[in-house]
Scaffold this motif. Structure first.
Motif, PDB file in Angstrom:
ATOM      1  N   HIS A  90      13.949  44.174 -74.362  1.00  0.00           N
ATOM      2  CA  HIS A  90      14.907  45.170 -73.886  1.00  0.00           C
ATOM      3  C   HIS A  90      14.251  46.522 -73.600  1.00  0.00           C
ATOM      4  CE1 HIS A  90      15.420  47.476 -77.643  1.00  0.00           C
ATOM      5  NE2 HIS A  90      15.552  46.355 -78.304  1.00  0.00           N
ATOM      6  N   LYS A  91      13.127  46.805 -74.261  1.00  0.00           N
ATOM      7  CA  LYS A  91      12.418  48.052 -73.954  1.00  0.00           C
ATOM      8  C   LYS A  91      11.807  47.996 -72.556  1.00  0.00           C
ATOM      9  CE  LYS A  91      11.401  49.255 -78.759  1.00  0.00           C
ATOM     10  NZ  LYS A  91      10.350  49.398 -79.799  1.00  0.00           N
ATOM     11  N   LEU A  92      11.288  46.834 -72.180  1.00  0.00           N
ATOM     12  CA  LEU A  92      10.772  46.674 -70.816  1.00  0.00           C
ATOM     13  C   LEU A  92      11.905  46.717 -69.800  1.00  0.00           C
ATOM     14  CD1 LEU A  92       8.097  43.881 -71.316  1.00  0.00           C
ATOM     15  CD2 LEU A  92       7.673  46.271 -70.788  1.00  0.00           C
ATOM     16  N   ARG A  93      12.995  46.024 -70.104  1.00  0.00           N
ATOM     17  CA  ARG A  93      14.128  45.980 -69.179  1.00  0.00           C
ATOM     18  C   ARG A  93      14.736  47.359 -68.925  1.00  0.00           C
ATOM     19  NH1 ARG A  93      18.366  45.101 -72.370  1.00  0.00           N
ATOM     20  NH2 ARG A  93      18.736  47.305 -71.907  1.00  0.00           N
ATOM     21  N   SER A  94      14.775  48.189 -69.967  1.00  0.00           N
ATOM     22  CA  SER A  94      15.385  49.517 -69.845  1.00  0.00           C
ATOM     23  C   SER A  94      14.479  50.525 -69.150  1.00  0.00           C
ATOM     24  CB  SER A  94      15.743  50.060 -71.232  1.00  0.00           C
ATOM     25  OG  SER A  94      14.564  50.368 -71.963  1.00  0.00           O
ATOM     26  N   GLY A  95      13.174  50.210 -69.074  1.00  0.00           N
ATOM     27  CA  GLY A  95      12.204  51.146 -68.513  1.00  0.00           C
ATOM     28  C   GLY A  95      11.524  51.997 -69.553  1.00  0.00           C
ATOM     29  N   ALA A  96      11.888  51.815 -70.829  1.00  0.00           N
ATOM     30  CA  ALA A  96      11.326  52.633 -71.896  1.00  0.00           C
ATOM     31  C   ALA A  96       9.826  52.431 -72.071  1.00  0.00           C
ATOM     32  CB  ALA A  96      12.037  52.330 -73.223  1.00  0.00           C
ATOM     33  N   MET A  97       9.318  51.267 -71.644  1.00  0.00           N
ATOM     34  CA  MET A  97       7.893  50.969 -71.806  1.00  0.00           C
ATOM     35  C   MET A  97       7.142  51.027 -70.479  1.00  0.00           C
ATOM     36  SD  MET A  97       7.183  50.272 -75.034  1.00  0.00           S
ATOM     37  CE  MET A  97       5.800  49.143 -75.070  1.00  0.00           C
ATOM     38  N   ALA A  98       7.775  51.596 -69.440  1.00  0.00           N
ATOM     39  CA  ALA A  98       7.172  51.577 -68.106  1.00  0.00           C
ATOM     40  C   ALA A  98       5.796  52.225 -68.081  1.00  0.00           C
ATOM     41  CB  ALA A  98       8.102  52.265 -67.105  1.00  0.00           C
ATOM     42  N   GLY A  99       5.587  53.239 -68.909  1.00  0.00           N
ATOM     43  CA  GLY A  99       4.300  53.924 -68.934  1.00  0.00           C
ATOM     44  C   GLY A  99       3.214  53.155 -69.651  1.00  0.00           C
ATOM     45  N   PHE A 100       3.604  52.150 -70.431  1.00  0.00           N
ATOM     46  CA  PHE A 100       2.642  51.381 -71.214  1.00  0.00           C
ATOM     47  C   PHE A 100       2.434  49.974 -70.669  1.00  0.00           C
ATOM     48  CE2 PHE A 100       4.452  54.524 -74.059  1.00  0.00           C
ATOM     49  CZ  PHE A 100       3.352  55.003 -74.744  1.00  0.00           C
ATOM     50  N   PHE A 101       3.460  49.450 -70.001  1.00  0.00           N
ATOM     51  CA  PHE A 101       3.441  48.044 -69.622  1.00  0.00           C
ATOM     52  C   PHE A 101       4.053  47.916 -68.235  1.00  0.00           C
ATOM     53  CE2 PHE A 101       4.406  43.583 -69.681  1.00  0.00           C
ATOM     54  CZ  PHE A 101       3.541  43.018 -70.596  1.00  0.00           C
ATOM     55  N   PRO A 102       3.254  47.892 -67.175  1.00  0.00           N
ATOM     56  CA  PRO A 102       3.798  47.808 -65.811  1.00  0.00           C
ATOM     57  C   PRO A 102       4.624  46.539 -65.603  1.00  0.00           C
ATOM     58  CG  PRO A 102       1.459  48.372 -65.793  1.00  0.00           C
ATOM     59  CD  PRO A 102       1.784  47.976 -67.196  1.00  0.00           C
ATOM     60  N   VAL A 103       5.703  46.684 -64.840  1.00  0.00           N
ATOM     61  CA  VAL A 103       6.601  45.570 -64.566  1.00  0.00           C
ATOM     62  C   VAL A 103       6.678  45.345 -63.058  1.00  0.00           C
ATOM     63  CG1 VAL A 103       9.004  44.802 -64.655  1.00  0.00           C
ATOM     64  CG2 VAL A 103       7.975  45.901 -66.647  1.00  0.00           C
ATOM     65  N   VAL A 104       6.589  44.099 -62.640  1.00  0.00           N
ATOM     66  CA  VAL A 104       6.754  43.735 -61.239  1.00  0.00           C
ATOM     67  C   VAL A 104       8.108  43.050 -61.092  1.00  0.00           C
ATOM     68  CG1 VAL A 104       5.849  42.372 -59.327  1.00  0.00           C
ATOM     69  CG2 VAL A 104       4.266  43.484 -60.911  1.00  0.00           C
ATOM     70  N   PHE A 105       8.957  43.592 -60.210  1.00  0.00           N
ATOM     71  CA  PHE A 105      10.289  43.019 -60.010  1.00  0.00           C
ATOM     72  C   PHE A 105      10.246  41.877 -58.994  1.00  0.00           C
ATOM     73  CE2 PHE A 105      11.430  47.605 -60.937  1.00  0.00           C
ATOM     74  CZ  PHE A 105      11.824  47.369 -62.238  1.00  0.00           C
ATOM     75  N   PRO A 106      11.098  40.881 -59.137  1.00  0.00           N
ATOM     76  CA  PRO A 106      11.982  40.647 -60.285  1.00  0.00           C
ATOM     77  C   PRO A 106      11.172  40.184 -61.497  1.00  0.00           C
ATOM     78  CG  PRO A 106      12.128  38.807 -58.768  1.00  0.00           C
ATOM     79  CD  PRO A 106      11.246  39.832 -58.101  1.00  0.00           C
ATOM     80  N   ALA A 107      11.522  40.690 -62.659  1.00  0.00           N
ATOM     81  CA  ALA A 107      10.765  40.408 -63.876  1.00  0.00           C
ATOM     82  C   ALA A 107      11.545  39.462 -64.777  1.00  0.00           C
ATOM     83  CB  ALA A 107      10.463  41.705 -64.613  1.00  0.00           C
ATOM     84  N   VAL A 108      10.890  38.432 -65.236  1.00  0.00           N
ATOM     85  CA  VAL A 108      11.480  37.467 -66.170  1.00  0.00           C
ATOM     86  C   VAL A 108      10.951  37.786 -67.561  1.00  0.00           C
ATOM     87  CG1 VAL A 108      11.720  35.037 -66.790  1.00  0.00           C
ATOM     88  CG2 VAL A 108      11.618  35.703 -64.370  1.00  0.00           C
ATOM     89  N   PRO A 109      11.801  38.224 -68.499  1.00  0.00           N
ATOM     90  CA  PRO A 109      11.314  38.542 -69.851  1.00  0.00           C
ATOM     91  C   PRO A 109      10.938  37.266 -70.605  1.00  0.00           C
ATOM     92  CG  PRO A 109      13.519  39.464 -69.415  1.00  0.00           C
ATOM     93  CD  PRO A 109      13.243  38.445 -68.362  1.00  0.00           C
ATOM     94  N   GLY A 110      10.496  37.459 -71.846  1.00  0.00           N
ATOM     95  CA  GLY A 110      10.222  36.321 -72.710  1.00  0.00           C
ATOM     96  C   GLY A 110       8.766  36.176 -73.068  1.00  0.00           C
ATOM     97  N   TYR A 111       8.432  36.474 -74.357  1.00  0.00           N
ATOM     98  CA  TYR A 111       7.038  36.508 -74.779  1.00  0.00           C
ATOM     99  C   TYR A 111       6.733  35.524 -75.908  1.00  0.00           C
ATOM    100  CZ  TYR A 111       6.682  40.439 -71.685  1.00  0.00           C
ATOM    101  OH  TYR A 111       6.694  41.212 -70.549  1.00  0.00           O
ATOM    102  N   GLU A 112       7.676  34.643 -76.183  1.00  0.00           N
ATOM    103  CA  GLU A 112       7.415  33.552 -77.135  1.00  0.00           C
ATOM    104  C   GLU A 112       8.396  32.433 -76.843  1.00  0.00           C
ATOM    105  OE1 GLU A 112       8.080  34.784 -81.161  1.00  0.00           O
ATOM    106  OE2 GLU A 112       9.986  35.751 -80.692  1.00  0.00           O
TER     107      GLU A 112
END
Length: 322
Positions: free
Chosen positions: A57-79
């Motif tokens: 949710h931090k990536l989805r909200s943009g809160a981590m945009a400065g630390f973790f670049p996101v390419v749209f459309p982005a599919v979450p899920g890290y485990e």
């Protein structure tokens, strides 16, 4: 030969949950993506369950945009946990049909996902899909945090946010290493922490005094912030006696401000996945591994899962099933 497979060919449409812009949970929506072909060192998984983490949710909200670049459309899920469907070149030890769990670099909210073989492990038949999907992030983070902090047997560790997914696994890893843990949590989670071998204390005003009263000898040797809330870093430095004895996995902005260390798992360095999986599976084999699930929801209810995750105060992990 670059791919070994007995399943649907790459390029076939498959379903996923993605976001095409930053925003609240409602920006998540169903999409169709092309079934990926595994590259060298990769394995394609038919997903059965996927863990939901604060990073999502931090990536989805943009809160981590400065630390973790996101390419749209982005599919979450890290485990995730699932069944091997295809393996790429240079992959040994995995074959179609194997039941596994592991840590993709995103893309887990889907019917199929790619995982590096180096972050993948075989799932015992005695371990459920949802529980297996709850292992990778929490176990890797716990293993890494204990190592970076340098906590030793016989020491006392204070953990802020001890009842969450990471805290629950970390307490068990620490106990197995002879480390005493004092954990902050709401009163409702104190019995849960005691069951995991920790000494519970309630967070909030007067925390320092409660920690000193609860900790053996009235002191803690090191502190882990797994909550990232409430300005606990200055208090943690006071209790540990040195900023270098404090580590946060949840407050990347506050860490440099207070001179404490931050580890987010994305900066490279020592790969902890296999060590973490081995530690978790050893506890499972011994019959002592606890993996409480806060909620298990279908993938289609990812929006609700994110709302629950953002609200916090979880006991264990939220998992989506596919």
């Amino acid at each position: 030969m670059t791919e070994t497979t007995s399943a649907t060919p790459a390029g076939t449409p498959t379903k996923a949950i993605a976001f095409d812009r930053f925003g609240d949970a409602d920006v998540l929506s169903p999409v169709e993506i092309e079934l990926p072909a595994p590259g060298p060192g990769q394995v394609r998984i038919a997903v059965r369950a996927v863990g939901v983490n604060p990073l999502d949710h931090k990536l989805r909200s943009g809160a981590m945009a400065g630390f973790f670049p996101v390419v749209f459309p982005a599919v979450p899920g890290y485990e995730l946990a699932g069944v091997v469907e295809a393996v790429g070149a240079e992959v040994a030890g995995f074959a179609p049909g194997d039941e596994v769990f592991g840590a993709p670099m995103g893309g887990g909210y889907a019917e199929h996902a790619l995982v590096d073989a180096a972050t993948l492990a075989h799932k015992p038949a005695t371990l459920g899909w949802a529980e297996a999907a709850a292992i990778p992030v929490a176990a890797e983070t716990a293993e890494r945090a204990l190592d970076v902090l340098g906590v030793r047997s016989g020491e006392t560790l204070l953990v802020h946010g001890a009842a969450g997914g990471v805290g629950t696994v970390l307490l068990q890893f620490a106990r197995a290493r002879g480390i005493t843990v004092v954990g902050t949590a709401s009163e409702a989670n104190h019995a849960h922490l005691r069951d995991l071998g920790a000494i519970p204390v309630t967070y909030g005003e007067g925390l320092a005094e409660r920690v000193r009263a609860a900790a053996p000898g009235g002191r803690v040797d090191r502190v882990l912030d797994a909550a990232g809330q409430g300005g606990v870093l200055p208090l943690s430095i006071e209790l540990a006696g040195d900023a270098q004895r404090v580590l946060t996995i949840a407050d990347p902005m506050g860490a440099p401000e207070h001179g404490v260390r931050f580890t987010g798992g994305m900066e490279g360095g020592e790969p902890y996945h296999q060590r973490a999986y081995a530690a978790a599976l050893a506890l499972h084999e011994a019959g002592t591994l606890r993996l409480p699930l806060h909620r298990v929801l279908p993938l289609a209810e990812a929006v609700e899962a994110h709302r629950l995750s953002e609200h916090g105060h979880l006991r264990g992990k939220i998992v989506l099933t596919v």
